[in-house]
Design an enzyme around this catalytic site. Structure first.
Site, PDB file in Angstrom:
ATOM      1  CG  ASP A 204       1.954  16.617  33.882  1.00 36.52           C
ATOM      2  OD1 ASP A 204       2.844  17.284  34.449  1.00 36.52           O
ATOM      3  OD2 ASP A 204       2.183  15.878  32.901  1.00 36.52           O
ATOM      4  CG  ASN A 209       0.019  18.033  29.078  1.00 38.23           C
ATOM      5  OD1 ASN A 209       0.200  17.329  28.098  1.00 38.23           O
ATOM      6  ND2 ASN A 209       0.301  17.624  30.309  1.00 38.23           N
ATOM      7  CG  ASP A 221      -1.666  13.788  29.301  1.00 37.71           C
ATOM      8  OD1 ASP A 221      -2.362  12.862  29.756  1.00 37.71           O
ATOM      9  OD2 ASP A 221      -0.427  13.810  29.338  1.00 37.71           O
TER      10      ASP A 221
END
Length: 329
Positions: A204, A209, A221
């Site tokens: 992701d 992030n 993350d």
């Protein structure tokens, strides 16, 4: 599926319970809890009585198994050991995953930094360099427990859930599902024509992030770490029109290929991956709608105007799937 036998809900995760959980592992907050921008899990920042700044993450009940979470933790620690600047869980009492009154949680040292500027080419090249380092290490062995990135998991299952959820209003449902099915069919057709190495991914890796620190990028993350094609950790960095995306891609790969080879044919997967993300996002909101945080933060979801906009967005994505993929040549 989670290994927990009992269903626990975030409504039970009170401030007192959070503090008691943190103190149960011998860490004592000196400040209040600052809620960070996370909906899937519950994440809070605080400073301890030892003047250390931490982030505590409470995992959503019944989402990942203990083995899947532990594999995420081990992966991040291995990356850090290989000089990748990434947030890692603290090892306390011989473990990184802790449990308190049914909730599973982990403690991370806070990475200070500002927002990564995706349009800053110097920063983008540095990020590409570290993605290459991540993939260089990640390709050495596969995940044993994390889920793979497949059209079935990210497209077929989400679309089926949306159909049975009742979240798409009747007046727009036929138009929405017709174009969504067309998008999924075309994305899967492109996917099936490709053969690519499947490696461990961040999963992701969007600009939110990545933090920019005095020493360069800091990655956070790994909650969606999975097994799949390398381009998954690259395409979400690309923004703007086609000319801008080509420049960004060239800059990213210039850094990336200092450490890892990139299979250019994977660029064909960018629009299918975008289509899968669109489907997964809508189903994610529908699945989480009983969590009070979701109606509060996404009040527009479920309104007929929202589904009209999504119908238009999927029509545009259908056209994008027919366009020639990005290319540096």
């Amino acid at each position: 599926m989670s290994e927990q036998a009992t269903e626990f809900h975030y409504q039970d995760l009170t401030p007192d319970l959070i503090l008691d959980a943190i103190e149960s592992i011998g860490v004592f907050p000196e400040t209040g809890l600052l809620a960070l921008n996370s909906y899937e899990n519950r994440v809070y920042q605080f400073r301890s009585d030892q003047a250390k700044r931490y982030v505590v993450k409470f995992y959503r009940p019944n989402r990942w198994s203990n083995q899947q979470i532990q594999e995420e933790h081990d992966y991040s620690i291995e990356l850090a050991d290989n000089e990748v600047p990434i947030a890692t869980p603290e090892l306390i009492n011989g473990q990184t995953l802790h449990t308190f009154k049914g909730f599973r949680f982990a403690l991370f040292k806070s990475i200070g930094g500002r927002q990564f500027e995706v349009d800053n080419l110097d920063q983008l090249e540095a990020v590409g360099r570290f993605i290459g380092r991540i993939h260089q290490y990640a390709s050495q062995k596969p995940f044993a427990h994390r889920e793979p990135l497949t059209p079935e998991i990210l497209g077929v299952e989400p679309l089926a859930f949306l159909k049975q959820s009742g979240m798409v209003e009747g007046a727009i449902a036929n138009a929405f599902f017709t174009v969504a099915e067309q998008v999924l069919d075309k994305a899967m057709a492109v996917w099936q024509t490709q053969q690519f190495p499947s490696i461990r991914l961040h999963g992701d890796l969007h600009p939110g992030n990545i933090l920019w620190t005095p020493d360069g990028p800091g990655f956070v993350d790994l909650d969606d770490a999975k097994q799949g094609p390398a381009v998954q950790d690259i395409w979400m960095m690309l923004t703007g029109d086609r000319q801008q995306q080509v420049l960004q891609l060239d800059t990213l790969l210039e850094g990336y290929q200092e450490f890892a080879d990139f299979q250019m044919s994977q660029l064909t997967l960018i629009e299918p991956l975008r289509a899968l993300r669109m489907l997964h996002y809508n189903a994610w909101l529908a699945k989480r709608w009983q969590d009070p945080a979701f109606p509060m933060n996404f009040p527009w979801f479920g309104d007929i105007k929202y589904w009209e906009q999504q119908t238009l967005a999927f029509k545009e994505q259908l056209s994008a799937l027919d366009e020639a993929p990005l290319s540096l040549f």
